[in-house]
Design an enzyme around this catalytic site. Structure first.
Site, PDB file in Angstrom:
ATOM      1  CB  SER A 124      -0.998  -0.340   1.208  1.00  0.00           C
ATOM      2  OG  SER A 124      -1.483   0.730   1.347  1.00  0.00           O
ATOM      3  CE1 TYR A 148      -3.707  -2.905   5.472  1.00  0.00           C
ATOM      4  CE2 TYR A 148      -3.203  -0.530   5.647  1.00  0.00           C
ATOM      5  CZ  TYR A 148      -3.636  -1.530   4.894  1.00  0.00           C
ATOM      6  OH  TYR A 148      -4.133  -1.846   3.597  1.00  0.00           O
ATOM      7  CE  LYS A 152      -1.392  -4.339   3.595  1.00  0.00           C
ATOM      8  NZ  LYS A 152      -2.103  -5.423   2.807  1.00  0.00           N
TER       9      LYS A 152
HETATM   10  P1  NAD Z   1     -10.623  -6.733   1.412  1.00  0.00           P
HETATM   11  O1  NAD Z   1     -10.566  -7.407   2.813  1.00  0.00           O
HETATM   12  O2  NAD Z   1     -11.598  -6.513   0.335  1.00  0.00           O
HETATM   13  O3  NAD Z   1     -10.364  -8.091   0.731  1.00  0.00           O
HETATM   14  C1  NAD Z   1      -9.197  -9.406   1.456  1.00  0.00           C
HETATM   15  C2  NAD Z   1      -9.666 -10.279   1.720  1.00  0.00           C
HETATM   16  O4  NAD Z   1      -8.979 -11.123   2.371  1.00  0.00           O
HETATM   17  C3  NAD Z   1     -11.086 -10.369   2.474  1.00  0.00           C
HETATM   18  O5  NAD Z   1     -11.558 -11.537   1.501  1.00  0.00           O
HETATM   19  C4  NAD Z   1     -11.101 -11.367   3.316  1.00  0.00           C
HETATM   20  O6  NAD Z   1     -12.370 -12.375   3.843  1.00  0.00           O
HETATM   21  C5  NAD Z   1      -9.446 -11.929   3.361  1.00  0.00           C
HETATM   22  N1  NAD Z   1      -8.555 -12.595   4.856  1.00  0.00           N
HETATM   23  C6  NAD Z   1      -8.063 -11.853   5.461  1.00  0.00           C
HETATM   24  N2  NAD Z   1      -7.451 -12.373   6.518  1.00  0.00           N
HETATM   25  C7  NAD Z   1      -7.723 -13.490   6.060  1.00  0.00           C
HETATM   26  C8  NAD Z   1      -7.260 -14.776   7.001  1.00  0.00           C
HETATM   27  N3  NAD Z   1      -6.111 -14.648   7.547  1.00  0.00           N
HETATM   28  N4  NAD Z   1      -7.398 -15.827   5.486  1.00  0.00           N
HETATM   29  C9  NAD Z   1      -7.493 -16.021   4.811  1.00  0.00           C
HETATM   30  N5  NAD Z   1      -8.456 -14.503   4.134  1.00  0.00           N
HETATM   31  C10 NAD Z   1      -7.905 -13.527   4.604  1.00  0.00           C
HETATM   32  O7  NAD Z   1      -9.763  -6.166   1.133  1.00  0.00           O
HETATM   33  P2  NAD Z   1      -9.312  -5.307   0.004  1.00  0.00           P
HETATM   34  O8  NAD Z   1      -9.633  -3.470  -1.118  1.00  0.00           O
HETATM   35  O9  NAD Z   1      -9.355  -6.493  -1.642  1.00  0.00           O
HETATM   36  O10 NAD Z   1      -7.739  -5.308  -0.540  1.00  0.00           O
HETATM   37  C11 NAD Z   1      -6.628  -6.431  -0.358  1.00  0.00           C
HETATM   38  C12 NAD Z   1      -5.574  -6.468  -0.233  1.00  0.00           C
HETATM   39  O11 NAD Z   1      -4.726  -5.047  -1.069  1.00  0.00           O
HETATM   40  C13 NAD Z   1      -5.141  -6.146   1.439  1.00  0.00           C
HETATM   41  O12 NAD Z   1      -4.403  -6.566   1.699  1.00  0.00           O
HETATM   42  C14 NAD Z   1      -5.386  -4.779   1.969  1.00  0.00           C
HETATM   43  O13 NAD Z   1      -4.550  -4.242   2.734  1.00  0.00           O
HETATM   44  C15 NAD Z   1      -4.149  -4.040   0.378  1.00  0.00           C
HETATM   45  N6  NAD Z   1      -4.814  -3.136   0.383  1.00  0.00           N
HETATM   46  C16 NAD Z   1      -5.808  -2.172  -0.149  1.00  0.00           C
HETATM   47  C17 NAD Z   1      -6.288  -1.569  -0.343  1.00  0.00           C
HETATM   48  C18 NAD Z   1      -7.902  -0.726  -0.328  1.00  0.00           C
HETATM   49  O14 NAD Z   1      -8.009   0.372  -0.558  1.00  0.00           O
HETATM   50  N7  NAD Z   1      -8.379  -2.011  -1.184  1.00  0.00           N
HETATM   51  C19 NAD Z   1      -5.154  -0.372  -0.799  1.00  0.00           C
HETATM   52  C20 NAD Z   1      -3.916  -0.442  -0.153  1.00  0.00           C
HETATM   53  C21 NAD Z   1      -4.082  -1.893   0.263  1.00  0.00           C
HETATM   54  C1  UD1 Z   2      -6.568   5.385   3.794  1.00  0.00           C
HETATM   55  C2  UD1 Z   2      -5.327   5.191   4.749  1.00  0.00           C
HETATM   56  C3  UD1 Z   2      -4.631   4.354   4.326  1.00  0.00           C
HETATM   57  C4  UD1 Z   2      -5.503   2.882   3.186  1.00  0.00           C
HETATM   58  C5  UD1 Z   2      -6.603   3.213   2.313  1.00  0.00           C
HETATM   59  C6  UD1 Z   2      -6.357   2.017   1.285  1.00  0.00           C
HETATM   60  C7  UD1 Z   2      -5.563   6.413   6.667  1.00  0.00           C
HETATM   61  C8  UD1 Z   2      -5.318   7.662   7.224  1.00  0.00           C
HETATM   62  N1  UD1 Z   2      -5.526   6.232   5.231  1.00  0.00           N
HETATM   63  O1  UD1 Z   2      -5.973   5.830   2.737  1.00  0.00           O
HETATM   64  O2  UD1 Z   2      -3.668   3.935   4.690  1.00  0.00           O
HETATM   65  O3  UD1 Z   2      -4.141   2.015   2.173  1.00  0.00           O
HETATM   66  O4  UD1 Z   2      -7.396   4.040   3.243  1.00  0.00           O
HETATM   67  O5  UD1 Z   2      -7.608   1.387   2.770  1.00  0.00           O
HETATM   68  O6  UD1 Z   2      -7.195   5.695   7.499  1.00  0.00           O
HETATM   69  N2  UD1 Z   2     -12.996  11.072   3.247  1.00  0.00           N
HETATM   70  C9  UD1 Z   2     -13.895  11.827   4.032  1.00  0.00           C
HETATM   71  N3  UD1 Z   2     -14.964  12.147   4.659  1.00  0.00           N
HETATM   72  C10 UD1 Z   2     -15.267   9.971   5.062  1.00  0.00           C
HETATM   73  C11 UD1 Z   2     -13.616   8.875   4.108  1.00  0.00           C
HETATM   74  C12 UD1 Z   2     -12.702   9.507   3.655  1.00  0.00           C
HETATM   75  O7  UD1 Z   2     -13.631  13.132   4.123  1.00  0.00           O
HETATM   76  O8  UD1 Z   2     -16.172   9.833   5.423  1.00  0.00           O
HETATM   77  C13 UD1 Z   2     -11.260  11.614   3.004  1.00  0.00           C
HETATM   78  C14 UD1 Z   2     -10.063  11.646   3.546  1.00  0.00           C
HETATM   79  O9  UD1 Z   2     -10.355  12.568   4.497  1.00  0.00           O
HETATM   80  C15 UD1 Z   2      -9.692  11.854   2.689  1.00  0.00           C
HETATM   81  C16 UD1 Z   2     -10.002  10.520   1.070  1.00  0.00           C
HETATM   82  O10 UD1 Z   2     -11.511  10.866   2.023  1.00  0.00           O
HETATM   83  O11 UD1 Z   2      -8.492  12.839   2.795  1.00  0.00           O
HETATM   84  C17 UD1 Z   2      -9.447   9.292   1.611  1.00  0.00           C
HETATM   85  O12 UD1 Z   2      -9.826   8.399   2.171  1.00  0.00           O
HETATM   86  P1  UD1 Z   2      -9.866   6.929   2.351  1.00  0.00           P
HETATM   87  O13 UD1 Z   2     -10.532   6.829   1.247  1.00  0.00           O
HETATM   88  O14 UD1 Z   2     -10.212   6.659   3.688  1.00  0.00           O
HETATM   89  O15 UD1 Z   2      -8.427   6.898   1.791  1.00  0.00           O
HETATM   90  P2  UD1 Z   2      -7.221   7.402   2.237  1.00  0.00           P
HETATM   91  O16 UD1 Z   2      -7.520   7.787   3.826  1.00  0.00           O
HETATM   92  O17 UD1 Z   2      -5.981   7.998   1.370  1.00  0.00           O
END
Ligand code: NAD
Ligand code: UD1
Length: 337
Positions: A124, A148, A152
């Site tokens: 991330s 978190y 990572k």
């Molecule tokens: P998500 O929660 O939708 O998907 C993660 C999946 O992993 C879920 O289906 C959950 O049930 C499964 N899981 C969690 N722990 C487990 C375990 N111990 N054994 C088996 N399954 C397990 O999240 P996502 O948005 O699809 O994100 C996927 C990955 O990308 C995550 O590692 C997340 O940290 C990373 N990531 C996501 C974002 C985002 O904004 N979506 C941003 C940066 C990084």
């Molecule tokens: C967040 C996490 C980041 C993680 C990412 C994906 C924090 C500080 N950062 O990123 O570590 O990798 O999600 O899961 O939590 N916002 C509003 N109102 C809301 C929600 C969000 O104004 O109800 C704003 C936030 O202040 C931000 C932007 O929207 O400026 C995006 O927020 P968000 O979607 O939570 O993503 P990040 O904060 O960038």
């Protein structure tokens, strides 16, 4: 080629399943459904008209994981499984280290046992911590601001160490920026449980009138309209990035970190306005206090992804927001209809 996806039923995992199946890969999914539903995998089957094995198991269950590797001819792994709520990680750090870090250790040990030496890891942009120099580049110093993020960071380091110890190992650390949107069918999408932490699922739940008003966390940031700037990326572009990373890992040994972003930054108010324009739905909002830990801006350098993976995001903000709304409108209660 057969690819194991951990966390296959999750938001990014399910979209990557579709991309891989459409590109002719065989896939095997595992998930414990702690933050997802098996319905997502059925929808993947529906979209692609293809079947694949999926297992309900916790990554930390070494015996169950080993049985999957025994039963399936796995050649590469895409590792999505993990807990991802930043605020929750601050309250429950041990659960986060146990699930994310220990789960990854078990996975890597079993991969070693079965001589599978290619992994794509969901990292991330959070690993850049409080960096202020934009765009964020892969060679910049790392540092995290919550548990978190540290999980990572630690998994990235573990993979770098593994590649240094074993010259036959390949790892690509994909640092996602802000994934949004949904598959164009509207059949799969982001379905967080409870009140969403992230901006887009909050916006779509206001649009569907499940939540009343969106809190905008602060309008006094050092940005043109006072709200923070983020690099939103369509989840289908992100899914394509995984396939490009897997192809890269198949041809190169060693460890590389690669940003997956668009290189474009949008403010919270721009997201609201664009959503209203493209979907014709009002998003009532109010200015709330700042959320702890939010940075003024975060956006990606795209140079390394283009150079190394030959990958570039293609979809713009309007398309991301149209697709996010189609998913929510068609599934007002997500997968739990
Ligand atoms: P998500 O929660 O939708 O998907 C993660 C999946 O992993 C879920 O289906 C959950 O049930 C499964 N899981 C969690 N722990 C487990 C375990 N111990 N054994 C088996 N399954 C397990 O999240 P996502 O948005 O699809 O994100 C996927 C990955 O990308 C995550 O590692 C997340 O940290 C990373 N990531 C996501 C974002 C985002 O904004 N979506 C941003 C940066 C990084
Ligand atoms: C967040 C996490 C980041 C993680 C990412 C994906 C924090 C500080 N950062 O990123 O570590 O990798 O999600 O899961 O939590 N916002 C509003 N109102 C809301 C929600 C969000 O104004 O109800 C704003 C936030 O202040 C931000 C932007 O929207 O400026 C995006 O927020 P968000 O979607 O939570 O993503 P990040 O904060 O960038």
């Amino acid at each position: 080629m057969s690819v194991l996806l951990t966390g296959a039923a999750g938001y990014v995992g399910s979209h990557t399943c579709v991309e891989l199946l459409n590109r002719g890969f065989s896939i095997v999914g595992i998930d414990n459904y702690i933050n997802s539903s098996p319905v997502a995998l059925d929808r993947v089957r529906q979209i692609t008209s293809k079947d694949f094995p999926s297992y309900e198991l916790d990554l930390r269950d070494e015996r169950a994981l080993r049985a999957v590797f025994e039963a399936q001819p796995i050649e590469a792994v895409i590792h999505f499984a993990g807990l991802k709520a930043v605020g929750e990680s601050v309250k429950k750090p041990l659960e986060y280290y146990d699930n994310n870090l220990y789960g990854s250790i078990v996975l890597l040990k079993v991969m070693r046992e079965f001589a599978v030496r290619s992994i794509i890891f969901s990292s991330s942009a959070t690993v850049y911590g409080a960096a202020t120099q934009m765009p964020l580049r892969e060679d910049m110093a790392l540092g995290c601001v919550n548990p978190y993020g540290w999980t990572k960071f630690a998994i990235e380091q573990m993979l770098r160490d593994l590649c240094a110890a074993d010259p036959g190992f390949s790892a690509v650390l994909l640092r996602y920026f802000n994934p949004v949107g949904a598959h164009e069918s509207g059949l799969i999408g982001d379905d967080p449980s409870g009140i969403p932490n992230n901006l887009l699922p909050y916006v779509t739940r206001v649009a569907v009138e499940e939540l009343q008003r969106l809190p905008v966390f602060g309008n006094d940031y050092n940005t043109p309209d006072g709200t923070p700037l983020r690099d939103y990326i369509h989840v289908s572009d992100l899914a394509r990035g995984h396939v490009a990373a897997m192809e890269y890992a198949g041809a190169h040994k060693g460890c590389e970190a690669v940003n997956l972003g668009t290189g474009k930054a949008s403010s919270v108010l721009e997201v609201i306005k664009t959503f209203e324009q493209v979907n014709g739905v009002p998003i009532p909002y109010f200015i709330a206090p700042r959320r702890a830990g939010d940075a003024d801006e975060s956006w990606s350098s795209t140079e390394k992804a283009e150079r190394l993976l030959g990958w570039k995001a293609e979809k713009g903000l309007g398309e991301m927001l149209r697709d996010a709304w189609r998913w929510q409108k068609q599934n007002p209660k997500g997968y739990h209809a």
